[in-house]
Write an enzyme that holds these catalytic residues in place. Sequence first.
Site, PDB file in Angstrom:
ATOM      1  NE  ARG A 173      -8.748  -1.992  -0.502  1.00 23.37           N
ATOM      2  CZ  ARG A 173      -9.165  -2.016   0.765  1.00 23.37           C
ATOM      3  NH1 ARG A 173      -8.761  -2.988   1.578  1.00 23.37           N
ATOM      4  NH2 ARG A 173      -9.977  -1.080   1.209  1.00 23.37           N
TER       5      ARG A 173
ATOM      6  CG  HIS B  63     -12.261  -4.486   1.735  1.00 20.95           C
ATOM      7  ND1 HIS B  63     -11.598  -5.193   0.754  1.00 20.95           N
ATOM      8  CD2 HIS B  63     -12.961  -3.510   1.090  1.00 20.95           C
ATOM      9  CE1 HIS B  63     -11.869  -4.673  -0.438  1.00 20.95           C
ATOM     10  NE2 HIS B  63     -12.697  -3.662  -0.270  1.00 20.95           N
TER      11      HIS B  63
ATOM     12  CG  HIS C  45     -16.516  -0.545   1.130  1.00 24.30           C
ATOM     13  ND1 HIS C  45     -15.291   0.014   1.419  1.00 24.30           N
ATOM     14  CD2 HIS C  45     -16.299  -1.381   0.072  1.00 24.30           C
ATOM     15  CE1 HIS C  45     -14.388  -0.461   0.586  1.00 24.30           C
ATOM     16  NE2 HIS C  45     -14.968  -1.305  -0.234  1.00 24.30           N
TER      17      HIS C  45
ATOM     18  CD  GLU D 220     -15.603  -2.094  -4.179  1.00 26.46           C
ATOM     19  OE1 GLU D 220     -15.226  -1.810  -3.018  1.00 26.46           O
ATOM     20  OE2 GLU D 220     -15.116  -3.039  -4.835  1.00 26.46           O
TER      21      GLU D 220
ATOM     22  CG  HIS E 217     -15.693  -6.788  -1.688  1.00 19.12           C
ATOM     23  ND1 HIS E 217     -16.565  -6.079  -0.884  1.00 19.12           N
ATOM     24  CD2 HIS E 217     -14.842  -5.851  -2.200  1.00 19.12           C
ATOM     25  CE1 HIS E 217     -16.275  -4.795  -0.909  1.00 19.12           C
ATOM     26  NE2 HIS E 217     -15.213  -4.627  -1.699  1.00 19.12           N
TER      27      HIS E 217
ATOM     28  CD  GLU F 161     -10.134   2.312  -0.519  1.00 23.08           C
ATOM     29  OE1 GLU F 161      -9.628   1.206  -0.770  1.00 23.08           O
ATOM     30  OE2 GLU F 161     -11.321   2.574  -0.768  1.00 23.08           O
TER      31      GLU F 161
END
Length: 473
Positions: free
Chosen positions: A161, A164, A166, A170, A209, A232
């Site tokens: 993944r 990225h 946010h 999280e 992360h 998402e």
Amino acid sequence: MQLLRSYGSSIPQLLLAGLVLSDLGLAVPVQDSPRQYLLAGLDLPPKYTKKVKSPYNPDYRDPLDSAVDAVGNKLDPLPYRNGLGASVLGPWNWERSRQSPDLVRPPSTDHGNMNNMRWSFADSHVRIEEGGWTRQTTVRELGSSVDLASVNMRLDKGVIRELHWHKEAEWAYVLDGEVRITAIDYEGGNFMDDLKKGDLWYFPSGVPHSLQGLSDNGTEFLLVFDDGNFSEESTFILSDWLAHTPKSVISKNFNLAPEVFNHLPKGEKYIFQGSYPGSLEDEQPSGKNVKKSKYNFSHRMLDQEPKLTSGGEVRITDSKNFPISKTVAAAHVTIQPGAIREMHWHPNADEWNFFIRGRGRVTIFAAEGTARTFDYVPGDVGIVPRNMGHFVENIGDEPIEMLEVFKADEFRDFSLFQWMGETPKKLVVDHLFKDDPKNGEIFWDKVKNAEKDEVTLPDSGKEIPASDNTDEL
């Protein structure tokens, strides 16, 4: 479990001893289910072999509103209750009605209007990528989930993944497999760790992360974000940013010739197959100005010593034992068959539930005479708004394993049982047993020690029997 692994040849004897102690009412960590009795070479007890009586007919009477395990007993719920109701003539989704028998035939105590408090991840859209997938439950899927949103993600071996960050914090729980996490903190220190089933991580808002599947079958985990409006699709992704930045700017930023960046991804990679990493030590950055983070972004939740109750186990992880987790607190709860997560409420945040295994029912009391009952199966999400009274009852034949998650720095709850015991006797009896002093004494004798037993198993270990005025299947 370690004991069972160490003495594999004695598993039947250990199961036998545990089940015998369990039947005697002693609190031992035994999964009381038909499979465990059969593995131990024992006959199934009456509670698993007795002929089931269907509550779904006009002659059935149950003034106690007892739970019905429609899935386990292979019953087709119909809207009959204590002589009221009628059969169904039109289209009917039998599979869904079995999973939610208390919507088909609500307890007589349900009343008033309440928003939907249940959503199944099975109804969420799945985004399929190279070596993985993801699906989400947000306020758009479950309108009552205003504080928290969630993502269920799967990464195969070596699948990444991508890097990225946010706007939201999280929090994550590893459902299966192993995963490597990387991050840097606000001070530029790097963090790496390998996590297994039952471990957590937490990244505060804006912390960049990545995640990568490690074990042979990769990993699957549950992500929880501290805003119900999270999506998402709104993630800040490395490849997406560079694809939308002029090459001249990227060249200046990294002080390299523009042609170095001729083959950058033309859009977000999101989830993709990566190279399988070496050990943490081998992969640790080692440049001149590299430094390790002084913060710990991971936690071994299932390695915590649980609080053993009469009907299960409780592990609590919040900022007291996982300091970085400032906006999310959680409990991992196991509820044995026949037991309930006691009647309680949470004063500081909505409760967001995720059911990992087992089958349960929850009645939510919202004041003003309003109450509604919901049923949950594995993969379901539940919401209980702040301060609303509720319980979780195991209605199946296997333990419930669930997560209680809160947008809060600390886990807090009030126990109804404890409150009664901590209140003057006359006040309690006057409130509940003014015209029934005999039973008032019985009640007070039970609660006077004010014991808080988060997961409660009745003394007999059995359900209170319903009326015998029933028809057999």
